[in-house]
Enzyme design. Sequence first.
Site, PDB file in Angstrom:
ATOM      1  N   GLU A   1     -13.134  56.063   3.315  1.00 25.74           N
ATOM      2  CA  GLU A   1     -13.184  55.342   2.053  1.00 25.74           C
ATOM      3  C   GLU A   1     -12.401  54.767   1.213  1.00 25.74           C
ATOM      4  OE1 GLU A   1     -13.436  53.576  -1.404  1.00 25.74           O
ATOM      5  OE2 GLU A   1     -13.127  55.243  -2.584  1.00 25.74           O
TER       6      GLU A   1
ATOM      7  N   LYS B   1      -4.244  67.515   1.104  1.00 31.40           N
ATOM      8  CA  LYS B   1      -2.589  67.332   0.631  1.00 31.40           C
ATOM      9  C   LYS B   1      -3.060  66.284  -0.509  1.00 31.40           C
ATOM     10  CE  LYS B   1      -0.264  63.507   2.161  1.00 31.40           C
ATOM     11  NZ  LYS B   1       0.767  62.932   0.500  1.00 31.40           N
TER      12      LYS B   1
ATOM     13  N   CYS C   1     -11.101  51.913  -6.867  1.00 31.42           N
ATOM     14  CA  CYS C   1     -11.756  51.132  -6.122  1.00 31.42           C
ATOM     15  C   CYS C   1     -12.929  51.011  -6.142  1.00 31.42           C
ATOM     16  CB  CYS C   1     -11.664  52.364  -4.843  1.00 31.42           C
ATOM     17  SG  CYS C   1     -12.800  53.537  -5.234  1.00 31.42           S
TER      18      CYS C   1
ATOM     19  N   GLU D   1      -6.733  42.349  -2.257  1.00 30.63           N
ATOM     20  CA  GLU D   1      -7.085  43.787  -3.177  1.00 30.63           C
ATOM     21  C   GLU D   1      -5.290  43.789  -3.624  1.00 30.63           C
ATOM     22  OE1 GLU D   1      -8.730  47.764  -2.921  1.00 30.63           O
ATOM     23  OE2 GLU D   1      -7.533  48.339  -1.869  1.00 30.63           O
TER      24      GLU D   1
END
Length: 486
Positions: free
Chosen positions: A254, A178, A288, A390
Site C-alpha cells: 500500500e 520492522k 495515505c 505527493e
Amino acid sequence: MTLSILHHYIAGEFVDSTKRFDNINPVNGQRICQVAEADKKQVNQAVMAAKDALRGPWGSMSVHQRAALLHKVADGIEARFDEFVAAEMRDTGKSLQQASSIDIPRGAANFRVFADMVKTAGSECFHTDTPDGKGALNYSLPKPLGVVAVIAPWNLPLLLLTWKLAPALAAGNCIVAKPSEETPSSATLLAEVMHEAGIPPGVFNLIHGFGPNSAGEYLTSHAHIDAITFTGESRTGSAIMRAAAEHVKPLSFELGGKNAAIIFEDADFEAAVEGTARSVFTNGGQVCLCTERVYVHSSLLERFVAALKQKAEAMKIGWPTDADTDMGPLISFEHRNKVLSYYKLAAEEGATFVTGGSVPEFGDERDQGAWVQPTLITGLSEDARCVKEEIFGPIAHISSFDSEEQAVALANNSKYGLAAAIWTQDISRGHRVARQMEAGMIWVNTWYLRDLRTPFGGVKMSGIGREGGQHSLNFYAEPSNICIKL
C-alpha cells in the site's frame, strides 16, 4: 513504557544492540529514548527464529487455538490502553483524541476481527467427473506462506502494524516485523503484550532500524523471507520489489497517493466543506488517504475556497494532550523540511496561498518541534509539481471544473490511484462517477469511513494487492489443491 532503550524482540526474548539511535519527540524536538538498531546478524536470528517456529507448537495449533491467542493479544492491548496511547502520542505528536479513539482501539480490533474471521473462513470443493464414472473430489486447503516480513509506516504506527500482523498470524504465518524508525514505541509495547499473551517464541519477532543498509534492507533481501507486506512511499516500494525479485516473493504494497476530491454543484455544501477539511488536514495530512487535490464546480469555487479557508484557520494547532487540539506536528524535522520545500516550490510555481504556507510560532518549547501551518493554495496548472507529486502534509491545491467529464479527467490525471472522494446529492451521479475513478477506494459523501471487511489498496503507483477481510487472509494463506480419486 519506562525503558530508556527500546529493544528488539527475537525468539521470545528482548535483545539489545551495540548500535543505537535516538527516538525524537516531534512536539518539542527532545529525545524520548534510544532504540537498538539491528545488524545483519540479528535480522538473520529473527528470520531463523520465525522459520523454526513454523515447525513448533504454532504450526500444529488449530485455527481456534490461534484465534484464542489473538483475542488475548487484543485483551492485552486494551489492558494497557493508556500506555499505548501515551507511546503513540510521544512518537508522533498526534492528539489524545485521535490516538485514543482511532489508533489504539483499531489496533485491538484488528486482532479480534481477523481472529473471528479465520474461524469461519471456508474453502472450495468440487466433484469432478472421470471417464470411469467414479469421479474425483477436489478441495482446496489454505496454507500459510511461512515467514512474513511486515514493514509498517510511521503515520498510524500501531493501527497499520496490526492491520498486517493480525491476518498474517491468523493464517498461521510467523512474523519478523520492522516498525518505522520514527515510531518504535508502540511496536515494542506490542511485543510485550505478545509475550504476556503466550504467543510462542519465534512466532512474532520485532527488529528496529532504518531502511537502506540497515534492518529494512537486510530483512527484505533475506533468502528465508517467504513474503513481504509494506505500507509506505512508492519509491521505497520499488526498492523492496527489486530486493524481492531474486527470490520471487509474494508482495503486498500500500503505497503513496495524490488523492482527489470532487465537489459537484449539487453537493451538500456544509457537509462537503466539513468532509474536505477532514480529508485534507487529518493527522496533519499524514494519512495515505488524505486529499491533496480538490476540484470544485466553477459555480461554487469562490464560496467553497472561502469556507475551507475558514475551517483551516479555525483549527487548533496545539499540544497533543489538549482536548481541543485539531492538528499536531509533522512526524520529524526531515519530513517538515520536505513539506516546507513544497510550500516554497508552490510559491515558485506561481500558486496563490489562500492560507498558511509557513511555520506557526508558539513562544514555548513547541517552537523546537516539527510544526507547519495547514495550507491551501490555488492557481497552479495541472502539470505543476505541487499538483502531481505527493507531499504528505496539511496542504491541498483547489481548482475548478465545468462538467462531469472534465472532473473525472482531472481526478484521474495522476500516476497514483489510491483514493477519491465525491460530493453530490445526485445518487445516480455518485455511482456513475465512482465507477470511472481510477482509484482503489472511492467515497461518496463521506471520507475515511471504513469497514474492515472491504478491500483496501490502490492502483497504478499506489500499490499492489488488497488488504482487508478475506482479501488479507487470501494473501497470507495460499491454497493448495488436493485431488482424491474416488
